[in-house]
Design a protein around this motif. Structure first.
Motif, short mmCIF file in Angstrom:
data_model
loop_
_atom_site.label_atom_id
_atom_site.label_comp_id
_atom_site.label_asym_id
_atom_site.label_seq_id
_atom_site.Cartn_x
_atom_site.Cartn_y
_atom_site.Cartn_z
N ASN A 25 32.85 1.18 3.63
CA ASN A 25 31.62 1.66 4.26
C ASN A 25 30.40 0.75 4.10
OD1 ASN A 25 30.47 2.18 1.73
ND2 ASN A 25 31.10 4.30 1.73
N ARG A 41 23.16 -2.46 1.48
CA ARG A 41 24.26 -2.63 2.43
C ARG A 41 24.83 -4.02 2.18
NH1 ARG A 41 26.50 1.45 5.40
NH2 ARG A 41 24.89 2.98 5.73
N THR A 67 30.81 1.39 -5.93
CA THR A 67 31.25 1.60 -4.56
C THR A 67 32.09 2.87 -4.52
OG1 THR A 67 33.25 0.28 -4.91
CG2 THR A 67 31.33 -0.88 -4.00
N ARG A 120 28.33 0.34 1.79
CA ARG A 120 27.27 0.78 0.89
C ARG A 120 27.64 0.43 -0.54
NH1 ARG A 120 25.27 6.56 2.12
NH2 ARG A 120 23.39 5.67 1.27
N THR A 167 25.79 0.22 -4.74
CA THR A 167 24.67 0.47 -5.64
C THR A 167 24.82 -0.43 -6.86
OG1 THR A 167 24.45 2.76 -4.91
CG2 THR A 167 23.46 2.20 -7.02
N GLU A 169 19.97 0.23 -4.15
CA GLU A 169 20.90 0.70 -3.12
C GLU A 169 20.86 -0.32 -1.99
OE1 GLU A 169 19.96 4.72 -2.03
OE2 GLU A 169 19.69 5.27 -4.12
N GLU A 211 18.10 -1.58 0.50
CA GLU A 211 17.56 -0.47 1.29
C GLU A 211 16.60 0.39 0.48
OE1 GLU A 211 21.07 1.51 2.83
OE2 GLU A 211 21.08 0.17 4.57
#
Length: 133
Positions: free
Chosen positions: A60, A85, A22, A62, A64, A83, A124
């Protein structure tokens, strides 16, 4: 997003741990190990609500993941990068995540690992190496 082949899904599902990356509010990256579960569509993780992973997700959303097998023989290396959300799992999604966690990690009961901040990760994009052929 391209469909995820069964071999890749199985690799992600079986892996006992992944590394979660992150970005913190100050822009610094953070990577930490996390035990995860995967239902073939969503990845679920549980993190400390005030920890760095949670802080980055709250900043945010997001995230990985890196899931890999390392070998001294580099021809055998394999892994998947996802990747996604992240959103807080609630209600049935949280119950489902915890049924899966208890099944995959039976030691979690003995360790008294109870829900903290349970996240559902909507994939994603993904890439792999060495998993498919």
């Amino acid at each position: 997003m391209k469909p995820m082949p069964r071999l890749v899904k199985d690799f992600v599902r079986r892996a006992p741990v992944c590394r979660v990356a992150t970005v913190q509010p100050n822009g610094k990256p953070y990577v930490g190990p996390v035990c995860h579960v995967f239902d073939g569509t969503f990845v679920y993780i549980d993190v400390a609500p005030n920890g760095k992973t949670a802080t980055g997700v709250k900043e945010n959303g997001r995230i990985t993941l890196t899931i890999d097998d390392y070998y001294q023989n580099w021809r055998r290396l394999k892994g998947v990068i996802i990747e996604a959300r992240a959103h807080q799992a609630r209600g049935e999604a949280k119950k489902k995540a915890w049924r899966m966690i208890r099944r995959k990690f039976p030691q979690s009961v003995k360790a008294e690992w109870d829900p903290r901040l349970t996240l559902v990760l909507k994939i994603e994009d993904w890439s792999e190496w060495g998993v498919i052929g």
